[in-house]
Scaffold this motif. Structure first.
Motif, PDB file in Angstrom:
ATOM      1  N   MET A   1     -12.051  -8.691  13.255  1.00  0.00           N
ATOM      2  CA  MET A   1     -10.887  -9.522  13.401  1.00  0.00           C
ATOM      3  C   MET A   1     -11.219 -10.816  14.139  1.00  0.00           C
ATOM      4  SD  MET A   1      -7.601  -7.016  13.845  1.00  0.00           S
ATOM      5  CE  MET A   1      -8.110  -6.134  15.294  1.00  0.00           C
ATOM      6  N   ALA A   2     -12.481 -11.067  14.298  1.00  0.00           N
ATOM      7  CA  ALA A   2     -12.872 -12.321  14.935  1.00  0.00           C
ATOM      8  C   ALA A   2     -12.337 -13.481  14.124  1.00  0.00           C
ATOM      9  CB  ALA A   2     -14.398 -12.391  15.035  1.00  0.00           C
ATOM     10  N   GLY A   3     -11.865 -14.489  14.800  1.00  0.00           N
ATOM     11  CA  GLY A   3     -11.333 -15.661  14.136  1.00  0.00           C
ATOM     12  C   GLY A   3      -9.878 -15.536  13.735  1.00  0.00           C
ATOM     13  N   ALA A   4      -9.264 -14.403  14.026  1.00  0.00           N
ATOM     14  CA  ALA A   4      -7.863 -14.212  13.654  1.00  0.00           C
ATOM     15  C   ALA A   4      -6.935 -15.061  14.501  1.00  0.00           C
ATOM     16  CB  ALA A   4      -7.487 -12.731  13.776  1.00  0.00           C
ATOM     17  N   LEU A   5      -7.373 -15.410  15.680  1.00  0.00           N
ATOM     18  CA  LEU A   5      -6.561 -16.218  16.586  1.00  0.00           C
ATOM     19  C   LEU A   5      -7.405 -17.359  17.140  1.00  0.00           C
ATOM     20  CD1 LEU A   5      -4.854 -13.412  18.678  1.00  0.00           C
ATOM     21  CD2 LEU A   5      -3.800 -14.808  16.928  1.00  0.00           C
ATOM     22  N   PRO A   6      -6.774 -18.467  17.443  1.00  0.00           N
ATOM     23  CA  PRO A   6      -7.529 -19.564  18.064  1.00  0.00           C
ATOM     24  C   PRO A   6      -8.059 -19.143  19.435  1.00  0.00           C
ATOM     25  CG  PRO A   6      -5.320 -20.267  17.386  1.00  0.00           C
ATOM     26  CD  PRO A   6      -5.396 -18.792  17.202  1.00  0.00           C
ATOM     27  N   ALA A   7      -9.180 -19.689  19.830  1.00  0.00           N
ATOM     28  CA  ALA A   7      -9.759 -19.388  21.138  1.00  0.00           C
ATOM     29  C   ALA A   7      -8.756 -19.716  22.234  1.00  0.00           C
ATOM     30  CB  ALA A   7     -11.039 -20.199  21.336  1.00  0.00           C
ATOM     31  N   GLY A   8      -8.668 -18.855  23.227  1.00  0.00           N
ATOM     32  CA  GLY A   8      -7.782 -19.088  24.356  1.00  0.00           C
ATOM     33  C   GLY A   8      -6.352 -18.652  24.121  1.00  0.00           C
ATOM     34  N   SER A   9      -6.053 -18.061  22.965  1.00  0.00           N
ATOM     35  CA  SER A   9      -4.684 -17.607  22.716  1.00  0.00           C
ATOM     36  C   SER A   9      -4.578 -16.121  23.042  1.00  0.00           C
ATOM     37  CB  SER A   9      -4.276 -17.878  21.273  1.00  0.00           C
ATOM     38  OG  SER A   9      -5.065 -17.111  20.395  1.00  0.00           O
ATOM     39  N   ALA A  10      -3.365 -15.667  23.197  1.00  0.00           N
ATOM     40  CA  ALA A  10      -3.099 -14.262  23.492  1.00  0.00           C
ATOM     41  C   ALA A  10      -1.847 -13.845  22.746  1.00  0.00           C
ATOM     42  CB  ALA A  10      -2.906 -14.063  24.992  1.00  0.00           C
ATOM     43  N   MET A  11      -1.751 -12.564  22.464  1.00  0.00           N
ATOM     44  CA  MET A  11      -0.584 -12.022  21.777  1.00  0.00           C
ATOM     45  C   MET A  11       0.187 -11.153  22.764  1.00  0.00           C
ATOM     46  SD  MET A  11      -1.080 -13.340  18.830  1.00  0.00           S
ATOM     47  CE  MET A  11      -0.090 -12.568  17.600  1.00  0.00           C
ATOM     48  N   GLY A  12       1.514 -11.175  22.638  1.00  0.00           N
ATOM     49  CA  GLY A  12       2.335 -10.380  23.550  1.00  0.00           C
ATOM     50  C   GLY A  12       3.577  -9.838  22.876  1.00  0.00           C
ATOM     51  N   ALA A  13       4.149  -8.831  23.482  1.00  0.00           N
ATOM     52  CA  ALA A  13       5.365  -8.206  22.971  1.00  0.00           C
ATOM     53  C   ALA A  13       6.511  -9.205  22.983  1.00  0.00           C
ATOM     54  CB  ALA A  13       5.715  -6.991  23.822  1.00  0.00           C
ATOM     55  N   PRO A  14       7.495  -9.009  22.098  1.00  0.00           N
ATOM     56  CA  PRO A  14       8.667  -9.894  22.108  1.00  0.00           C
ATOM     57  C   PRO A  14       9.296  -9.936  23.503  1.00  0.00           C
ATOM     58  CG  PRO A  14       8.714  -8.461  20.195  1.00  0.00           C
ATOM     59  CD  PRO A  14       7.579  -7.983  21.067  1.00  0.00           C
ATOM     60  N   GLY A  15       9.601 -11.123  23.963  1.00  0.00           N
ATOM     61  CA  GLY A  15      10.223 -11.295  25.273  1.00  0.00           C
ATOM     62  C   GLY A  15       9.241 -11.528  26.407  1.00  0.00           C
ATOM     63  N   LEU A  16       7.953 -11.253  26.181  1.00  0.00           N
ATOM     64  CA  LEU A  16       6.978 -11.417  27.260  1.00  0.00           C
ATOM     65  C   LEU A  16       6.802 -12.889  27.649  1.00  0.00           C
ATOM     66  CD1 LEU A  16       4.983 -10.091  29.203  1.00  0.00           C
ATOM     67  CD2 LEU A  16       3.236 -10.271  27.406  1.00  0.00           C
ATOM     68  N   ALA A  17       6.850 -13.781  26.683  1.00  0.00           N
ATOM     69  CA  ALA A  17       6.679 -15.211  26.986  1.00  0.00           C
ATOM     70  C   ALA A  17       7.739 -15.700  27.967  1.00  0.00           C
ATOM     71  CB  ALA A  17       6.706 -16.033  25.704  1.00  0.00           C
ATOM     72  N   ALA A  18       8.962 -15.206  27.840  1.00  0.00           N
ATOM     73  CA  ALA A  18      10.022 -15.603  28.767  1.00  0.00           C
ATOM     74  C   ALA A  18       9.762 -15.069  30.170  1.00  0.00           C
ATOM     75  CB  ALA A  18      11.382 -15.104  28.262  1.00  0.00           C
ATOM     76  N   LYS A  19       9.146 -13.894  30.260  1.00  0.00           N
ATOM     77  CA  LYS A  19       8.836 -13.306  31.569  1.00  0.00           C
ATOM     78  C   LYS A  19       7.595 -13.914  32.195  1.00  0.00           C
ATOM     79  CE  LYS A  19      10.715  -8.713  30.632  1.00  0.00           C
ATOM     80  NZ  LYS A  19      10.390  -7.288  30.506  1.00  0.00           N
ATOM     81  N   ARG A  20       6.703 -14.460  31.354  1.00  0.00           N
ATOM     82  CA  ARG A  20       5.425 -14.991  31.842  1.00  0.00           C
ATOM     83  C   ARG A  20       5.204 -16.419  31.373  1.00  0.00           C
ATOM     84  NH1 ARG A  20       1.333 -11.657  33.575  1.00  0.00           N
ATOM     85  NH2 ARG A  20       0.574 -13.688  34.248  1.00  0.00           N
ATOM     86  N   PRO A  21       5.985 -17.381  31.898  1.00  0.00           N
ATOM     87  CA  PRO A  21       5.801 -18.775  31.487  1.00  0.00           C
ATOM     88  C   PRO A  21       4.446 -19.329  31.937  1.00  0.00           C
ATOM     89  CG  PRO A  21       7.392 -18.617  33.281  1.00  0.00           C
ATOM     90  CD  PRO A  21       7.081 -17.214  32.846  1.00  0.00           C
ATOM     91  N   ASP A  22       3.743 -18.597  32.781  1.00  0.00           N
ATOM     92  CA  ASP A  22       2.426 -19.038  33.237  1.00  0.00           C
ATOM     93  C   ASP A  22       1.339 -18.792  32.179  1.00  0.00           C
ATOM     94  OD1 ASP A  22       2.979 -16.253  33.802  1.00  0.00           O
ATOM     95  OD2 ASP A  22       1.083 -16.182  34.898  1.00  0.00           O
ATOM     96  N   LEU A  23       1.719 -18.211  31.048  1.00  0.00           N
ATOM     97  CA  LEU A  23       0.767 -17.961  29.965  1.00  0.00           C
ATOM     98  C   LEU A  23       1.135 -18.842  28.764  1.00  0.00           C
ATOM     99  CD1 LEU A  23       0.684 -14.050  30.170  1.00  0.00           C
ATOM    100  CD2 LEU A  23      -0.970 -15.675  31.140  1.00  0.00           C
ATOM    101  N   PRO A  24       0.790 -20.124  28.797  1.00  0.00           N
ATOM    102  CA  PRO A  24       1.240 -21.045  27.740  1.00  0.00           C
ATOM    103  C   PRO A  24       0.644 -20.742  26.365  1.00  0.00           C
ATOM    104  CG  PRO A  24      -0.320 -22.138  29.192  1.00  0.00           C
ATOM    105  CD  PRO A  24      -0.008 -20.788  29.819  1.00  0.00           C
TER     106      PRO A  24
END
Length: 154
Positions: free
Chosen positions: A1-24
């Motif tokens: 699965m290498a190359g599936a995401l751009p370098a430096g990106s991360a995947m998270g559960a729905p709603g996690l981005a709102a809880k963790r704005p420190d992970l742009p």
């Protein structure tokens, strides 16, 4: 699965981005997996339990269900206080949704639908975040752990 995401990106559960704005670089998994993952992974958000925002995963080639907090199992002999806590929470020596999380369910219909989809997957092993691997009767243990959501009784 290498190359599936751009370098430096991360995947998270729905709603996690709102809880963790420190992970742009966080990309939300809002029901759709990246195309490169779709042949080997299935994902089911465990809805109805807003305190968690957990996604449960099935790694299809190994028939392994990967779960973080919604299901737990503590067979080890811990300290007396940990054994007591896990006994009271219903997770000592058996796979279960902790009682504390059962009380946190806010939408039983959504939680039941998620449990039904998860139990329909062909599971041969359970990989739990809290240091447990279940390989014997995994499907049966999964069904028993979520049976309270699959019954008509609240």
């Amino acid at each position: 699965m290498a190359g599936a995401l751009p370098a430096g990106s991360a995947m998270g559960a729905p709603g996690l981005a709102a809880k963790r704005p420190d992970l742009p670089q966080l990309h939300s998994l809002d029901q759709a997996l990246p195309a490169a993952w779709q042949n080997s992974l299935q994902m089911q958000p465990f809805a109805g339990l807003p305190i968690l925002n957990e996604c449960v995963w099935l790694h299809q080639p190994s028939a392994s269900l990967v779960v973080t907090d919604v299901l737990q199992y503590y067979p080890q002999d811990f300290s007396l206080s940990a054994r007591l806590f896990n006994s009271l929470n219903g997770t000592r020596s058996r796979l279960a949704m902790p009682r504390a999380l059962r009380f946190a369910i806010r939408d039983r219909t959504a939680a039941s639908a998620a449990a039904a989809r998860i139990c329909a997957w062909p599971v041969q092993r359970l990989v739990l975040a809290h240091d447990a691997l279940i390989t014997e009767d995994a499907q049966q243990q999964l069904n028993q752990a979520l049976a309270f959501l699959l019954s008509d009784k609240p």
